[in-house]
Design an enzyme around this catalytic site. Structure first.
Site, PDB file in Angstrom:
ATOM      1  N   TYR A   1      -0.937  12.144  14.477  1.00 47.69           N
ATOM      2  CA  TYR A   1      -0.237  11.208  13.779  1.00 47.69           C
ATOM      3  C   TYR A   1       0.300  10.171  14.694  1.00 47.69           C
ATOM      4  O   TYR A   1       0.275   8.791  14.543  1.00 47.69           O
ATOM      5  CB  TYR A   1       0.869  12.155  13.198  1.00 47.69           C
ATOM      6  CG  TYR A   1       1.978  11.074  12.418  1.00 47.69           C
ATOM      7  CD1 TYR A   1       1.655  10.175  11.465  1.00 47.69           C
ATOM      8  CD2 TYR A   1       3.350  10.836  12.843  1.00 47.69           C
ATOM      9  CE1 TYR A   1       2.778   9.383  10.986  1.00 47.69           C
ATOM     10  CE2 TYR A   1       4.407  10.169  12.432  1.00 47.69           C
ATOM     11  CZ  TYR A   1       3.908   9.142  11.300  1.00 47.69           C
ATOM     12  OH  TYR A   1       4.825   8.452  10.838  1.00 47.69           O
TER      13      TYR A   1
ATOM     14  N   ILE B   1       8.551   5.613  -0.111  1.00 47.85           N
ATOM     15  CA  ILE B   1       8.985   4.123   0.145  1.00 47.85           C
ATOM     16  C   ILE B   1       8.406   3.233  -0.564  1.00 47.85           C
ATOM     17  O   ILE B   1       9.077   2.041  -1.145  1.00 47.85           O
ATOM     18  CB  ILE B   1       8.809   4.105   1.742  1.00 47.85           C
ATOM     19  CG1 ILE B   1       9.713   5.051   2.682  1.00 47.85           C
ATOM     20  CG2 ILE B   1       9.329   2.628   2.247  1.00 47.85           C
ATOM     21  CD1 ILE B   1       9.362   5.094   4.048  1.00 47.85           C
TER      22      ILE B   1
ATOM     23  N   THR C   1       0.987  -1.182   0.012  1.00 50.25           N
ATOM     24  CA  THR C   1      -0.014  -0.042   0.064  1.00 50.25           C
ATOM     25  C   THR C   1       0.968   1.130   0.037  1.00 50.25           C
ATOM     26  O   THR C   1       2.040   1.164   0.611  1.00 50.25           O
ATOM     27  CB  THR C   1      -0.975  -0.149   1.292  1.00 50.25           C
ATOM     28  OG1 THR C   1      -0.119   0.171   2.313  1.00 50.25           O
ATOM     29  CG2 THR C   1      -1.672  -1.258   1.187  1.00 50.25           C
ATOM     30  N   GLY C   2       0.215   2.236  -0.432  1.00 51.51           N
ATOM     31  CA  GLY C   2       1.035   3.577  -0.691  1.00 51.51           C
ATOM     32  C   GLY C   2       2.076   3.436  -1.427  1.00 51.51           C
ATOM     33  O   GLY C   2       3.430   4.005  -1.365  1.00 51.51           O
ATOM     34  N   ALA C   3       1.875   2.950  -2.643  1.00 52.17           N
ATOM     35  CA  ALA C   3       3.136   2.502  -3.625  1.00 52.17           C
ATOM     36  C   ALA C   3       3.264   3.422  -4.694  1.00 52.17           C
ATOM     37  O   ALA C   3       3.978   3.263  -5.613  1.00 52.17           O
ATOM     38  CB  ALA C   3       2.673   1.177  -4.223  1.00 52.17           C
ATOM     39  N   SER C   4       2.733   4.606  -4.723  1.00 55.13           N
ATOM     40  CA  SER C   4       2.792   5.486  -5.869  1.00 55.13           C
ATOM     41  C   SER C   4       3.817   6.356  -5.731  1.00 55.13           C
ATOM     42  O   SER C   4       4.345   6.952  -6.835  1.00 55.13           O
ATOM     43  CB  SER C   4       1.429   6.360  -6.129  1.00 55.13           C
ATOM     44  OG  SER C   4       1.025   7.010  -5.022  1.00 55.13           O
ATOM     45  N   SER C   5       4.758   6.669  -4.584  1.00 54.43           N
ATOM     46  CA  SER C   5       5.725   7.344  -4.365  1.00 54.43           C
ATOM     47  C   SER C   5       6.367   6.878  -2.997  1.00 54.43           C
ATOM     48  O   SER C   5       5.946   5.921  -2.466  1.00 54.43           O
ATOM     49  CB  SER C   5       5.288   8.786  -4.458  1.00 54.43           C
ATOM     50  OG  SER C   5       4.517   9.054  -3.197  1.00 54.43           O
TER      51      SER C   5
END
Length: 236
Positions: free
Chosen positions: A156, A26, A20-24
């Site tokens: 956060y 890490i 997940t969060g793979a577009s930019s």
């Protein structure tokens, strides 16, 4: 840092890996790295243009979606029926005074949505799949969860600590490997809006990706900076 390439290839070659969060940042660098070792990638991200660019470079299957939305989480769960490795990387960071958040309750709902509710809901579906595969989850967390609560980081820090606690409670029960990496500041697009980080030392996203990849063959329960042991304000 150097990786043991043979061991990494044995750990991921032909395996289905969801990031997940793979577009930019890490997530992107982990995807590029694991593609080199012939992992079968499933990538999730919000930025369609960037995610398609990663897919072109890796041959990955992609889902362009915002995991803060419950219907997107449900759709992803319905379509993933086999999984060997889940890298929970998507996240949202907010650095803001509580006085600036008095009329911004969404600061807390949106951080909890992506940093806690999304990975919990996904894991409720993925646990049986990972058990069958004798697979692994790698949770990309932050050293902030090891610190005492700090001013201006309420949204956060609380949301990241919530999933960290949940996963540590779940780990003894499940039949697959649970690993968490506690990262220091990493130079990614997520920190760009916090101006004071511009000149602070930070790990590169490429180095963070290698540390995550190393967990896939060492199978360690956690990875954290060695110097945390010497900070008095680290929680026991």
């Amino acid at each position: 840092m150097r990786l043991q390439e043979k061991r990494l290839r044995q750990a991921v070659q032909g395996k289905t890996v969801l990031i997940t969060g793979a577009s930019s940042g890490i997530g992107r660098d982990v995807a590029l790295l694991l593609a080199h070792y012939e992992a079968n990638l499933i990538l999730v991200g919000r930025n369609e243009e960037r995610l398609r660019d990663v897919a072109l470079k890796t041959g990955a299957q992609i889902y362009v979606m915002d995991l803060r939305e419950k219907e997107n989480r449900q759709r992803l769960c319905q379509e993933i029926n086999q999984l060997d490795i889940f890298i929970n990387n998507a996240g949202l960071s907010i650095h803001r005074s509580i006085y600036d958040s008095l009329e911004r309750a969404h600061d807390f709902t949106r951080t909890m949505a992506i940093n806690y509710f999304a990975p919990v809901e996904l894991m409720l579906h993925f646990i049986p799949l990972l058990d069958v595969a004798q697979g692994q989850i790698v949770n990309v967390s932050t050293i902030n969860t090891k610190f005492r609560p700090m001013a201006k980081w309420a949204a956060y820090q609380a949301s990241k600590a919530a999933f960290d606690t949940w996963l540590r409670a779940v780990a003894p029960e499940v039949k697959h490997i649970v690993s968490t990496i506690y990262l220091p500041l990493v130079r990614t697009p997520m920190i760009a809006s916090t101006k004071k980080y511009e000149y602070m030392p930070a790990m590169s996203s490429e180095t963070a990706a290698k540390r995550i990849a190393r967990l896939l063959y060492t199978k360690k329960k956690e990875d954290k900076p060695w110097w945390l042991l010497f900070l008095r304000f680290v929680r026991p």
